[in-house]
Design a protein around this motif. Structure first.
Motif, PDB file in Angstrom:
ATOM      1  N   LYS A 418     -24.866  46.398 -33.437  1.00  0.00           N
ATOM      2  CA  LYS A 418     -24.180  47.132 -32.247  1.00  0.00           C
ATOM      3  C   LYS A 418     -23.245  48.220 -32.917  1.00  0.00           C
ATOM      4  CE  LYS A 418     -24.611  42.991 -29.579  1.00  0.00           C
ATOM      5  NZ  LYS A 418     -23.827  41.916 -28.375  1.00  0.00           N
ATOM      6  N   PRO A 419     -23.553  49.615 -32.625  1.00  0.00           N
ATOM      7  CA  PRO A 419     -22.696  50.589 -32.817  1.00  0.00           C
ATOM      8  C   PRO A 419     -21.635  50.672 -31.487  1.00  0.00           C
ATOM      9  CG  PRO A 419     -24.855  51.355 -32.029  1.00  0.00           C
ATOM     10  CD  PRO A 419     -24.911  49.781 -31.709  1.00  0.00           C
ATOM     11  N   VAL A 420     -20.525  50.887 -32.011  1.00  0.00           N
ATOM     12  CA  VAL A 420     -19.279  51.048 -31.084  1.00  0.00           C
ATOM     13  C   VAL A 420     -18.326  51.965 -31.497  1.00  0.00           C
ATOM     14  CG1 VAL A 420     -19.558  48.942 -29.920  1.00  0.00           C
ATOM     15  CG2 VAL A 420     -18.185  48.927 -31.858  1.00  0.00           C
ATOM     16  N   TYR A 431      -8.071  46.387 -31.093  1.00  0.00           N
ATOM     17  CA  TYR A 431      -8.907  44.990 -30.985  1.00  0.00           C
ATOM     18  C   TYR A 431     -10.356  45.362 -30.459  1.00  0.00           C
ATOM     19  CZ  TYR A 431      -3.942  43.538 -31.417  1.00  0.00           C
ATOM     20  OH  TYR A 431      -2.771  43.404 -31.744  1.00  0.00           O
ATOM     21  N   ILE A 432     -11.325  44.665 -31.025  1.00  0.00           N
ATOM     22  CA  ILE A 432     -12.722  44.646 -30.540  1.00  0.00           C
ATOM     23  C   ILE A 432     -12.974  42.908 -30.585  1.00  0.00           C
ATOM     24  CG2 ILE A 432     -15.192  45.053 -31.177  1.00  0.00           C
ATOM     25  CD1 ILE A 432     -14.148  47.703 -32.926  1.00  0.00           C
ATOM     26  N   LEU A 433     -13.457  42.808 -29.483  1.00  0.00           N
ATOM     27  CA  LEU A 433     -14.250  41.478 -29.156  1.00  0.00           C
ATOM     28  C   LEU A 433     -15.667  41.657 -29.123  1.00  0.00           C
ATOM     29  CD1 LEU A 433     -13.471  38.429 -28.703  1.00  0.00           C
ATOM     30  CD2 LEU A 433     -13.500  39.045 -26.125  1.00  0.00           C
ATOM     31  N   GLN A 444     -22.197  42.244 -24.291  1.00  0.00           N
ATOM     32  CA  GLN A 444     -21.505  43.535 -24.561  1.00  0.00           C
ATOM     33  C   GLN A 444     -20.268  43.371 -25.568  1.00  0.00           C
ATOM     34  OE1 GLN A 444     -22.112  46.213 -22.911  1.00  0.00           O
ATOM     35  NE2 GLN A 444     -23.190  45.591 -21.179  1.00  0.00           N
ATOM     36  N   VAL A 445     -19.738  44.600 -25.860  1.00  0.00           N
ATOM     37  CA  VAL A 445     -18.447  44.446 -26.776  1.00  0.00           C
ATOM     38  C   VAL A 445     -17.643  45.016 -26.119  1.00  0.00           C
ATOM     39  CG1 VAL A 445     -17.647  45.218 -28.983  1.00  0.00           C
ATOM     40  CG2 VAL A 445     -20.213  44.762 -28.508  1.00  0.00           C
ATOM     41  N   ILE A 446     -16.297  44.526 -26.091  1.00  0.00           N
ATOM     42  CA  ILE A 446     -15.087  45.049 -25.392  1.00  0.00           C
ATOM     43  C   ILE A 446     -13.802  45.388 -26.510  1.00  0.00           C
ATOM     44  CG2 ILE A 446     -15.779  43.904 -23.280  1.00  0.00           C
ATOM     45  CD1 ILE A 446     -13.396  42.061 -23.615  1.00  0.00           C
ATOM     46  N   THR A 447     -13.044  46.225 -25.885  1.00  0.00           N
ATOM     47  CA  THR A 447     -11.632  46.546 -26.778  1.00  0.00           C
ATOM     48  C   THR A 447     -10.502  46.538 -26.034  1.00  0.00           C
ATOM     49  OG1 THR A 447     -11.503  48.863 -26.385  1.00  0.00           O
ATOM     50  CG2 THR A 447     -13.041  48.087 -27.856  1.00  0.00           C
ATOM     51  N   CYS A 448      -9.372  46.612 -26.534  1.00  0.00           N
ATOM     52  CA  CYS A 448      -8.022  46.489 -26.057  1.00  0.00           C
ATOM     53  C   CYS A 448      -7.784  47.857 -24.891  1.00  0.00           C
ATOM     54  CB  CYS A 448      -6.935  46.944 -26.876  1.00  0.00           C
ATOM     55  SG  CYS A 448      -7.077  48.303 -28.013  1.00  0.00           S
ATOM     56  N   VAL A 453     -16.734  49.373 -24.548  1.00  0.00           N
ATOM     57  CA  VAL A 453     -16.719  50.404 -25.497  1.00  0.00           C
ATOM     58  C   VAL A 453     -18.119  51.131 -25.108  1.00  0.00           C
ATOM     59  CG1 VAL A 453     -16.967  50.566 -27.844  1.00  0.00           C
ATOM     60  CG2 VAL A 453     -15.465  48.814 -27.151  1.00  0.00           C
ATOM     61  N   SER A 454     -17.878  52.523 -25.661  1.00  0.00           N
ATOM     62  CA  SER A 454     -18.767  53.301 -25.481  1.00  0.00           C
ATOM     63  C   SER A 454     -19.584  53.227 -26.725  1.00  0.00           C
ATOM     64  CB  SER A 454     -18.220  54.750 -25.410  1.00  0.00           C
ATOM     65  OG  SER A 454     -17.755  54.953 -24.146  1.00  0.00           O
TER      66      SER A 454
END
Length: 457
Positions: A418-420, A431-433, A444-448, A453-454
């Motif tokens: 997964k590229p972010v 932070y990345i979760l 999905q991947v989320i950040t602070c 995240v794009s």
């Protein structure tokens, strides 16, 4: 014209007893367990269909007995949907509700002995109460971080409360599960991020390292904090928090009571009335912990095209759940045995008081059998948990960092990366979760930044 004879008092009493038994059978929740009701939302969640999962869970939330535990699952859906603030609100409601229910309702406790544990308000398992604080800290980190350290302190406090309670029940037995390293690790991370409280960071890293002596990255954190350096000049820090695997949940099983459980049951029924527990009893239904097979053991992290390493565990959810269940299992079995004894004794006493015979006696026996058969195990639980929570700390030059997250099994890639991308500030944490429930995950991947995240170009 003949006058209608009044119904004898004894016959009226028999009818009232029969109707009472039938009413109890009707009111008992029966075979529809929470595990079965949760099956569809779990499938939708792991397929990455989060909004459909939310809709399915919202239907369960309408049930008075399910709503508190469903709220926890909805918090996970909010978190993975890029709404950490809403997730935190739900988790705080669950935390406060479970605190309130620790003073158990005497009425609910009594009614449950005549039906089953599903009629009780769900007060949470010990491991769930600890993990609520862990998820609160993560949720808060991902939108402003102002209360994250407070939640880590609450996590440790809850663990200590549980330790004291278990010690009061049986001081001869050791604490059934260790503290989570995650609370100490996060507190060390946050103390270090102040760029001045390195002594506090060292103390917390030392505790975390003591709980995980074989974890080399923790040793790196400890040595860095001792040196009083957060990061190199011109660099920021990325913390990748990975939720790995599908976590534990409850299922219904049949269990043969052990001698220890029978002893506890004897104390319960003695307090309830003039009943005695027989030396043997048929298998009863109880909840058990199910652990799904996982094909992901960690997450590989690459930054700006360079392979950095893989995440390491700071919260073994599977181990915590199993140890927590083991600590309370005999009491769960004992309650089920006590219910069986009380139900049988109630039917026998009713038959004796009415001198029933023939079809009336058979009818009451059948009602008693149905009364027992409709009993189900309480499988309510926080159903959308990972198998483990892991982390990897990475330093990278300030600016935009391009990160690739790859599911691994024993160090080997087992799925697509997964590229972010994430912005980095000099001397600050970002932070990345992410969650990889399996190698085919589409979550999905989320950040602070409190937004999804794009994708990296």
């Amino acid at each position: 014209m003949k006058r209608r004879q009044p119904v004898p008092r004894q016959r009226s009493f028999r009818r009232s007893i029969c109707w009472s038994l039938l009413l109890l059978v009707y009111l008992t929740p029966g075979c529809s367990t929470h595990a079965k009701r949760l099956a569809t939302p779990r499938t939708l969640f792991y397929d990455g269909r989060l909004e459909e999962c939310r809709t399915s869970l919202a239907k369960l939330e309408k049930s008075r007995h399910d709503k508190d535990v469903v709220n926890l699952d909805l918090a996970v859906v909010d978190l993975l949907s890029g709404r950490p603030r809403e997730a935190e609100k739900r988790l705080k409601i669950a935390r406060d509700r479970f605190e309130e229910l620790e003073s158990e309702s005497i009425t609910e406790k009594t009614v449950s002995m005549w039906t089953d544990d599903q009629v009780r308000s769900y007060g949470g398992e010990d491991y769930e109460k600890i993990l609520i604080r862990a998820f609160l800290a993560l949720s808060n980190l991902l939108h402003d971080g102002t209360d994250a350290e407070s939640y880590t302190l609450q996590l440790q406090q809850k663990h200590e409360e549980i330790a004291i309670r278990i010690g009061e029940i049986d001081p001869s037995k050791p604490l059934p599960y260790r503290p989570l390293p995650m609370g100490f690790y996060l507190r060390g991370m946050l103390r270090e991020a102040t760029l001045r409280d390195y002594d506090d960071a060292v103390r917390n890293y030392e505790i975390a390292s003591g709980l995980m002596p074989d974890c080399l990255p923790l040793q790196w954190d400890l040595n860095r904090a001792r040196g009083g350096v957060h990061s190199r000049p011109g660099h920021g820090v990325i913390y990748v928090f990975a939720m790995v695997g599908r976590g534990p949940y409850k299922v219904e099983v049949s269990e043969q009571p052990t001698s220890d459980a029978l002893l506890i049951a004897d104390r319960i029924v003695s307090a309830a009335g003039p009943y005695k527990v027989p030396p043997t009893i048929a298998p009863i239904k109880i909840p058990d912990i199910a652990i799904p097979t996982s094909d992901v053991s960690s997450v590989g992290v690459s930054v700006n095209g360079a392979k950095i390493g893989e995440t390491h565990c700071i919260a073994d959810v599977e181990e915590l759940a199993l140890e927590s269940y083991k600590a309370t299992r005999n009491t769960i079995v004992a309650r089920a045995v006590a219910r069986r004894v009380i139900k049988k004794a109630t039917v026998a006493a009713a038959k004796q008081s009415m001198n029933t015979e023939g079809l009336t006696s058979v009818g009451m026996d059948l009602a008693g059998i149905a009364w027992e058969a409709t009993e189900g195990a309480d499988t309510r639980c926080w159903g959308l948990l990972p198998n483990a929570i892991q982390v990897l700390r990475v330093e990278a030059p300030k600016g935009t960092a391009f990160v690739e997250l790859t599911p691994l099994m024993r160090g080997r890639p087992v799925g697509s990366s997964k590229p972010v991308q994430i912005p980095l500030t000099d001397g600050r944490n970002s932070y990345i979760l992410c969650w990889f429930p399996d190698a085919r995950s589409t979550s999905q991947v989320i950040t602070c930044s409190n937004s999804l995240v794009s994708p990296a170009p």
